[in-house]
Design a protein around this motif. Structure first.
Motif, PDB file in Angstrom:
ATOM      1  N   HIS A  25     -49.449  58.998  92.068  1.00  0.00           N
ATOM      2  CA  HIS A  25     -48.218  59.164  92.843  1.00  0.00           C
ATOM      3  C   HIS A  25     -46.998  59.161  91.923  1.00  0.00           C
ATOM      4  CE1 HIS A  25     -51.199  57.400  95.688  1.00  0.00           C
ATOM      5  NE2 HIS A  25     -50.690  58.305  96.491  1.00  0.00           N
ATOM      6  N   ARG A  26     -46.244  60.292  91.959  1.00  0.00           N
ATOM      7  CA  ARG A  26     -45.053  60.406  91.101  1.00  0.00           C
ATOM      8  C   ARG A  26     -43.808  60.168  91.953  1.00  0.00           C
ATOM      9  NH1 ARG A  26     -40.889  60.889  87.967  1.00  0.00           N
ATOM     10  NH2 ARG A  26     -41.007  62.133  86.051  1.00  0.00           N
ATOM     11  N   HIS A  27     -43.022  59.196  91.538  1.00  0.00           N
ATOM     12  CA  HIS A  27     -41.767  58.854  92.205  1.00  0.00           C
ATOM     13  C   HIS A  27     -40.617  59.245  91.273  1.00  0.00           C
ATOM     14  CE1 HIS A  27     -44.314  56.186  94.750  1.00  0.00           C
ATOM     15  NE2 HIS A  27     -44.947  55.988  93.611  1.00  0.00           N
ATOM     16  N   PRO A  28     -39.366  59.158  91.732  1.00  0.00           N
ATOM     17  CA  PRO A  28     -38.240  59.447  90.823  1.00  0.00           C
ATOM     18  C   PRO A  28     -38.266  58.548  89.587  1.00  0.00           C
ATOM     19  CG  PRO A  28     -37.468  59.278  93.097  1.00  0.00           C
ATOM     20  CD  PRO A  28     -38.916  58.871  93.108  1.00  0.00           C
ATOM     21  N   TRP A  29     -38.851  57.350  89.691  1.00  0.00           N
ATOM     22  CA  TRP A  29     -38.855  56.374  88.596  1.00  0.00           C
ATOM     23  C   TRP A  29     -40.141  56.421  87.774  1.00  0.00           C
ATOM     24  CZ3 TRP A  29     -43.032  53.476  89.989  1.00  0.00           C
ATOM     25  CH2 TRP A  29     -43.304  53.378  91.359  1.00  0.00           C
ATOM     26  N   GLY A  30     -41.044  57.343  88.092  1.00  0.00           N
ATOM     27  CA  GLY A  30     -42.291  57.457  87.326  1.00  0.00           C
ATOM     28  C   GLY A  30     -43.506  57.321  88.219  1.00  0.00           C
ATOM     29  N   TYR A  31     -44.673  57.082  87.610  1.00  0.00           N
ATOM     30  CA  TYR A  31     -45.930  57.013  88.367  1.00  0.00           C
ATOM     31  C   TYR A  31     -46.223  55.576  88.803  1.00  0.00           C
ATOM     32  CZ  TYR A  31     -46.824  61.717  86.659  1.00  0.00           C
ATOM     33  OH  TYR A  31     -46.722  63.057  86.386  1.00  0.00           O
ATOM     34  N   GLY A  32     -46.883  55.440  89.955  1.00  0.00           N
ATOM     35  CA  GLY A  32     -47.310  54.110  90.385  1.00  0.00           C
ATOM     36  C   GLY A  32     -47.631  54.069  91.855  1.00  0.00           C
ATOM     37  N   CYS A  33     -48.254  52.959  92.270  1.00  0.00           N
ATOM     38  CA  CYS A  33     -48.627  52.790  93.673  1.00  0.00           C
ATOM     39  C   CYS A  33     -47.395  52.647  94.561  1.00  0.00           C
ATOM     40  CB  CYS A  33     -49.532  51.564  93.819  1.00  0.00           C
ATOM     41  SG  CYS A  33     -48.678  49.978  93.592  1.00  0.00           S
TER      42      CYS A  33
END
Ligand code: ZN
Length: 233
Positions: free
Chosen positions: A205-213
């Protein structure tokens, strides 16, 4: 030991990536060291090469300064510690006020092995991304712990190592700002894309702040820090 040499404890996370850039900006020879202790988020170790290569590609002087990478297997640490970073148990607060992500003695062990390697490699400055500001209450991240350890290591090894903690008094937003000051937008983009923080090892999962749950404490901290940084710039 040359005064111009450094060893960076480099896990592949946001903090240690920023510390690597900090060291490349200051010392003429910089080596990196990582530890495999059976962490559930071992994927962070796979981010290390991309971060190192990415930084070397950003500035010719950084490429010239970046030396060897050392990976140390520390399975024994995972075997003797009962934590949610090394076992399939959910992340929660323990009765003592510490989260069960705390691996007892981890940073003390890491820094002791780092000093042993630095001794052999002739590296004077040892850099670690520990932080007292918005840490998870880990007592081995505290400034006093690191200062006491520097004294113990120097006495015990008859050396003059200097333990550096560039992030000790920064919050996560200020850590992004430090990265910006060191390498501008290219460095920010590299750390966003290639560094890993999520305790569960989520790279899907890619968010504006990077990858993570997006929900574990490490993701929560990283998301809040990125939002505060974006608000400030
Ligand atoms: Zn996460």
């Amino acid at each position: 030991m040359s005064d111009d040499t450094a060893l960076v404890l480099f896990s592949g996370g946001q903090d240690s990536a920023t510390c690597l850039a900090w060291a490349l900006d200051r010392y003429s020879r910089v080596e990196t060291m990582g530890f495999d202790y059976g962490q559930r988020h071992r994927v962070e170790l796979e981010c290390r090469a991309a971060l190192r290569d990415g930084m070397a590609a950003q500035k010719p002087e950084w490429a010239a300064r970046l030396g060897e990478d050392h990976m140390l297997p520390l399975a024994a640490l995972g075997e003797i510690s009962e934590t949610s970073l090394t076992r399939e148990v959910s992340i929660q607060m323990e009765t003592g006020g510490l989260p069960n992500t705390f691996v007892p003695g981890r940073n003390i062990i890491f820094l002791t092995f780092a000093a042993a390697l630095a001794f052999r490699r002739g590296l004077k400055h040892i850099v670690t991304g520990v932080c007292e500001t918005d840490y998870s209450g880990y007592p081995d991240c505290r400034d006093d712990t690191i200062k006491a350890l520097q004294v113990a290591l120097n006495l015990g090894m008859e050396k003059r190592f200097v333990l550096h903690t560039p992030l000790m008094w920064l919050d996560k937003a200020e850590t992004w700002k430090l990265a910006e000051n060191l390498g501008g937008k290219p460095l920010i983009d590299l750390i966003l894309e290639e560094s890993h923080s999520c305790y569960l090892g989520d790279r899907k999962h890619r968010h504006p702040w990077g990858y993570g749950c997006g929900t574990c404490p490490a993701c929560d901290l990283r998301a809040k820090g990125w939002a505060a940084y974006c608000e400030a710039v």
